[in-house]
Design a protein around this motif. Structure first.
Motif, mmCIF file in Angstrom:
data_model
loop_
_atom_site.group_PDB
_atom_site.id
_atom_site.type_symbol
_atom_site.label_atom_id
_atom_site.label_comp_id
_atom_site.label_asym_id
_atom_site.label_seq_id
_atom_site.Cartn_x
_atom_site.Cartn_y
_atom_site.Cartn_z
ATOM 1 N N PRO A 145 32.050 30.203 43.887
ATOM 2 C CA PRO A 145 33.383 30.734 44.207
ATOM 3 C C PRO A 145 33.601 32.086 43.533
ATOM 4 O O PRO A 145 33.129 32.327 42.416
ATOM 5 C CB PRO A 145 34.333 29.671 43.636
ATOM 6 C CG PRO A 145 33.494 28.446 43.437
ATOM 7 C CD PRO A 145 32.116 28.955 43.116
ATOM 8 N N VAL A 146 34.317 32.957 44.218
ATOM 9 C CA VAL A 146 34.625 34.288 43.679
ATOM 10 C C VAL A 146 36.102 34.583 43.920
ATOM 11 O O VAL A 146 36.586 34.503 45.053
ATOM 12 C CB VAL A 146 33.768 35.385 44.355
ATOM 13 C CG1 VAL A 146 34.099 36.754 43.748
ATOM 14 C CG2 VAL A 146 32.283 35.080 44.223
ATOM 15 N N ALA A 147 36.826 34.911 42.846
ATOM 16 C CA ALA A 147 38.242 35.277 42.951
ATOM 17 C C ALA A 147 38.365 36.789 42.890
ATOM 18 O O ALA A 147 37.766 37.430 42.025
ATOM 19 C CB ALA A 147 39.041 34.635 41.818
ATOM 20 N N MET A 148 39.136 37.344 43.817
ATOM 21 C CA MET A 148 39.303 38.787 43.874
ATOM 22 C C MET A 148 40.773 39.165 43.775
ATOM 23 O O MET A 148 41.621 38.550 44.422
ATOM 24 C CB MET A 148 38.715 39.345 45.170
ATOM 25 C CG MET A 148 37.208 39.220 45.260
ATOM 26 S SD MET A 148 36.552 40.213 46.607
ATOM 27 C CE MET A 148 34.797 40.108 46.256
ATOM 28 N N VAL A 149 41.050 40.158 42.979
ATOM 29 C CA VAL A 149 42.406 40.713 42.848
ATOM 30 C C VAL A 149 42.295 42.223 42.943
ATOM 31 O O VAL A 149 41.448 42.823 42.273
ATOM 32 C CB VAL A 149 43.051 40.324 41.502
ATOM 33 C CG1 VAL A 149 44.421 40.986 41.373
ATOM 34 C CG2 VAL A 149 43.182 38.821 41.370
#
Length: 492
Positions: A396-400
């Motif tokens: 999983p990769v969270a991007m902001v």
């Protein structure tokens, strides 16, 4: 006679008002800001572009002189004319539905809202064109009646003029109120200027909302309905000063965005440093997995990412130091041509898409965005469970992303310009968080269903970003912004 003859709104009790009828002005009363320039500027820029915003800004001194020294009605008429003349009515309606509510909701006056929300029947009476304010007032605040200035149209376009009786100011407001309510006298009237006196005096109780720009706006969390989807390019409310800065920045900003986009054409290991040198900040958290040699039967890593802009996949490759192919449901032909990484279109047919993704994973690592579209607010749209069935090698990769001037995504505008608008921001920033590979017990191989795996991945990303999960899909977003569903509510 001055509006200050009425007691201030703070003295209006909100208890026991469930059956009361309230009539209120909009700008400077229900909203804190008495100037509507910024909201007209939003429509001008979103529908007409930078040149329309320039014309509006150049005309603003004349509008101010007319408004304050000649006639409030004439000043507003000029504002309406410069903003609307020649625009398609459907485009104005679209901007009012998808762009303005976000900004209106952040400008609600706390005392006016306290009284407004306590009353059983609510009417807004405003000089602002009804076409601009009605979607927000009815869909998000539960307003029963919206009475605003009506614009003239011809063959689906605005002429810039207004219908009889003209701009709703002074006596026109009072006459419109009388024709709407007849002999029934509203219980409460709220106004903020002397021209509101005629309609406020028609109410049983009248209250004055004093100008106080520093008063803290109502928290959007207290509104009856959250704004999950919104559109438009501008991040900040375009006051005259902000509008001037935007107009001056755009020529240089577009040139800068083209240079920044060219960084994607460099060898992948150099892209990070080139982006940094040109003011694009990439913040990496967690441990990016290294590239490993895999056996013939081994699957590549599937990076499952939340979706912020079209730059997501490119910047993911930049921070990993290697090109990561990505699958997408839709991409403009121009974006596909200039994309520095391999992009593969999916068909929206589950079986066919599964075969495509499996084959790609046999060849290399892959990135996927199971939300299917971007979302600006702190919500994650429903994750497609397709990816969970295809591999257990899931990261999983969270991007902001952080932008100060322009949104780097749109649902209604030119999609091929998205990447340029993002890179036109003075200091665009991406924060990319890599999670550890999904544990065995949270994969389909352990017996979990694909929906359970998708929900788990969505949950860990949402918790890291302090976002809320919804069951909205890509289709829900485009339906909402297209105006086919006026009752979009959070479903979490």
């Amino acid at each position: 006679m001055s509006i200050t003859i009425f007691p201030t709104v703070e003295k209006c009790t909100s208890e026991g008002r469930e059956k009361a009828t309230l009539v209120t002005d909009f700008d400077g009363t229900l909203l804190r800001d008495s100037s509507s320039f910024a909201y007209f500027a939003l429509v001008a820029f979103d529908v007409g572009g930078v040149l329309r915003l320039l014309f509006l800004l150049l005309a603003s001194p004349l509008m101010g002189i007319l408004y304050y020294f000649i006639s409030e009605s004439v000043g507003i008429q000029v504002l309406i004319f410069v903003t609307f003349v020649g625009m398609k009515v459907s485009d104005i309606e679209s901007a009012a539905r998808a762009v303005l509510p976000k900004f209106y909701s952040e400008d609600l006056h706390p005392e006016s809202w306290r009284v407004f929300s306590s009353c059983g029947k609510r009417c807004v009476l405003t000089a602002t064109p009804r076409i601009m304010v009605e979607p927000f007032l009815k869909d998000y605040l539960g307003t029963d009646i919206v009475l605003g200035t009506e614009i003239e149209t011809y063959k689906g376009r605005a002429t810039g003029f207004v219908k009889s009786p003209g701009v709703l100011v002074g006596k026109n407001k009072a006459d419109t109120l009388t024709s709407t309510f007849g002999d029934t006298q509203p219980d409460i009237g709220l106004g903020d200027r002397d021209t509101d006196i005629p309609f406020v005096t028609l109410c049983k109780e009248g209250y004055f909302v004093p100008s106080n720009p520093k008063v803290k706006a109502v928290s959007t969390k207290k509104l009856p309905k959250p704004i999950i989807f919104h559109d438009g390019r501008l991040i900040k409310k375009p006051t005259p000063l902000i509008s001037l800065l935007i107009i001056l920045w755009i020529p240089f900003g577009f040139f800068l965005s083209c240079l920044r986009a060219c960084a994607g054409l460099l060898p992948t290991p150099l892209q990070y440093y080139a982006s940094w040198a040109m003011g694009v900040r990439l913040i990496i958290k967690g441990n990016p997995p290294p590239r490993i040699k895999k056996s013939k039967d081994q699957s590549g890593v599937l990076f499952v990412c939340c979706h912020k802009t079209l730059c997501d996949a490119v910047l993911l490759s930049t921070v990993l130091g290697r090109p990561i192919p990505t699958v997408t449901y839709s991409l403009s032909r121009f974006s596909e041509i200039i994309a520095p990484i391999k992009t593969i279109r999916l068909t929206r047919e589950r079986g066919s898409d599964a075969s495509i993704i499996k084959q790609l994973l046999k060849e290399d690592d892959l990135a996927i965005f199971p939300e299917g579209t971007t979302c600006r607010e702190p919500f994650l749209l429903r994750f497609s469970s397709l990816f969970a069935e295809l591999t257990n090698e899931i990261v999983p990769v969270a991007m902001v992303n952080k932008m100060s001037m322009f949104h780097g995504t749109t649902a209604r505008g030119w999609k091929w310009m998205d990447i340029f608008f993002f890179l036109m921001n003075p200091r665009p920033t991406y924060e990319i968080t890599f999670f550890n590979k999904l544990p065995y017990e949270y994969t389909c191989k352990s017996g979990k269903s694909s929906h359970e795996v998708a929900n788990y991945v969505q949950k860990v990303i949402a918790e890291t970003l302090s976002y809320e999960c919804t069951i909205f899909t890509r289709k829900d977003k485009y339906i909402a912004l297209a105006g086919n569903d006026g009752t979009v509510m959070k479903k979490s």
